[in-house]
Design an enzyme around this catalytic site. Structure first.
Site, short mmCIF file in Angstrom:
data_model
loop_
_atom_site.label_atom_id
_atom_site.label_comp_id
_atom_site.label_asym_id
_atom_site.label_seq_id
_atom_site.Cartn_x
_atom_site.Cartn_y
_atom_site.Cartn_z
N PRO A 1 0.92 -1.24 -0.07
CA PRO A 1 0.04 0.12 -0.07
C PRO A 1 0.77 1.31 -0.09
O PRO A 1 1.84 1.40 0.59
CB PRO A 1 -0.72 -0.02 1.45
CG PRO A 1 -0.92 -1.67 1.65
CD PRO A 1 0.48 -2.25 1.10
N GLU A 2 0.44 2.15 -0.56
CA GLU A 2 1.12 3.54 -0.98
C GLU A 2 0.14 4.51 -0.04
O GLU A 2 -0.87 4.24 0.55
CB GLU A 2 1.30 3.94 -2.31
CG GLU A 2 2.31 2.91 -2.92
CD GLU A 2 2.47 3.26 -4.22
OE1 GLU A 2 2.44 4.39 -4.70
OE2 GLU A 2 2.84 2.30 -5.34
#
Length: 281
Positions: free
Chosen positions: A2-3
Site C-alpha cells: 500500500p502507498e
C-alpha cells in the site's frame, strides 16, 4: 505494498469508529508479525482513548490519551476490518479468514476493529511518550505539506545522477510515494523515469510537484488502487486502478491525445517502470 492513497483511505474509513473512542478490550492473538509485538501491547491499549488517528508516509498512527502512539503498517496483505452496530448490516467477506486476525480492538461503542494480515508482512508497535520511532526518524516531507515545494525538490535533486523515479521513491526525499503513483505522476509531467534527477529543469520540477499532488488526490478520491489485497475500511475495493495511464499497461496505447506510441515497461532497481517513450523525455 500500500502507498499513501491506500493508507490515507484506510485512515479516513477508521476515523469515525476509532478516533475519540475508548478501547474497552484489546487482543494480540500471536506474538509477532513481521517483527515481535510489544509484550505490553494489550496492557497499554486496554482502557486507552484514541485522541487522534494520523498517517505519516505509509504508516497509521493512533495517539493515546495516556501518552504514546500505536504505530501500524499494513504490509503486503494487511486489512483493517470494522464490525459492529455502527456498521449496520456489515457482513464479513468469507475470503478474509479469521485465523489471520492478529490484533483486535473492541471499543466501548461496540465496534470491533481487527488487523487481519494473511502474509504477516505488516507490523504493529508502540511509540513511547516523547520518543521517535526509527521507522519515522528520517522520513522526508509529505507530498501535501508546503515543505514539499519546487524549491525543495530542486535543492535535493541538484547534482544527482540517480534516475528521477528512484529519487522520488526515496522516503528520505518525499514520504509516502511508491511505484504506482510515481509512474503515474511522471507520465502526467512528461518526464522519462530514467532521466537523471539533477538534469530536470526548474519549470519541469515545479510541474512535477503539482502532478504528484494531483495524482495522489485523485487516487484518494477513488479509494486507492486495489490490485490484489487493498480494501477500504468498509470492505470496498479502491477504484483508481481503472484510471491508470501507464502503470501495468505495457503495450497499451499511450492515453495522451495524438500520441501514437505504446506504453513500455522496463525494470529499474528491481521494480517495473511503465512510461511512454515518446511523451516522456
Amino acid at each position: 505494498m500500500p502507498e499513501l492513497p491506500e493508507v490515507e483511505t484506510v485512515r479516513r474509513g477508521l476515523m469515525p469508529h476509532l478516533e475519540g473512542q475508548r478501547i474497552a478490550r484489546a487482543e494480540a492473538r500471536r506474538p509477532d508479525l513481521r517483527w515481535p509485538l510489544p509484550p505490553d501491547l494489550v496492557q497499554v491499549l486496554t482502557g486507552a482513548t484514541v485522541t487522534a488517528l494520523r498517517r505519516r508516509s505509509k504508516y497509521l498512527l493512533a495517539d493515546l490519551d495516556r501518552g504514546g502512539t500505536l504505530l501500524l503498517h499494513l504490509g503486503m496483505s494487511g486489512r483493517m476490518l470494522v464490525e459492529g452496530a455502527s456498521q449496520g448490516g456489515f457482513h464479513r467477506d468469507p475470503s478474509i479468514l479469521p485465523r489471520h486476525d492478529h490484533v483486535v480492538l473492541m471499543t466501548e461503542a461496540g465496534t470491533t476493529i481487527t488487523f487481519n494480515d494473511a502474509r504477516r508482512f505488516g507490523m504493529v508497535d508502540l511509540i513511547r511518550d516523547g520518543a521517535t520511532h526509527p521507522l519515522l526518524a528520517r522520513l522526508g516531507p509529505e507530498p501535501f505539506d508546503p515543505a514539499f515545494s519546487a524549491g525543495y525538490l530542486r535543492a535535493v535533486f541538484a547534482g544527482r545522477r540517480v534516475p528521477v523515479k528512484q529519487a522520488l521513491l526515496d522516503q528520505k526525499i518525499v514520504a509516502g510515494l511508491g511505484n504506482i503513483y510515481v509512474s503515474e505522476a511522471l507520465h502526467r509531467a512528461g518526464i522519462d523515469p530514467r532521466r537523471a534527477a539533477g538534469r530536470i529543469g526548474a519549470p519541469r520540477i515545479a510541474a512535477l510537484v503539482g502532478h504528484v499532488r494531483d495524482v495522489l488526490a485523485d487516487a484518494i478520491a477513488a479509494g486507492g488502487s486495489s490490485l490484489r489485497d487493498h480494501r477500504q475500511a468498509t470492505g470496498e475495493l479502491g477504484y483508481f486502478q481503472h484510471s491508470f495511464r501507464v502503470y501495468d499497461r505495457e503495450g497499451a496505447p499511450c492515453p495522451t491525445p495524438g500520441c501514437p506510441a505504446a506504453i513500455r515497461r522496463i525494470v529499474q532497481s528491481g521494480r517495473s517502470s511503465f512510461f511512454c517513450p515518446q511523451c516522456q523525455r
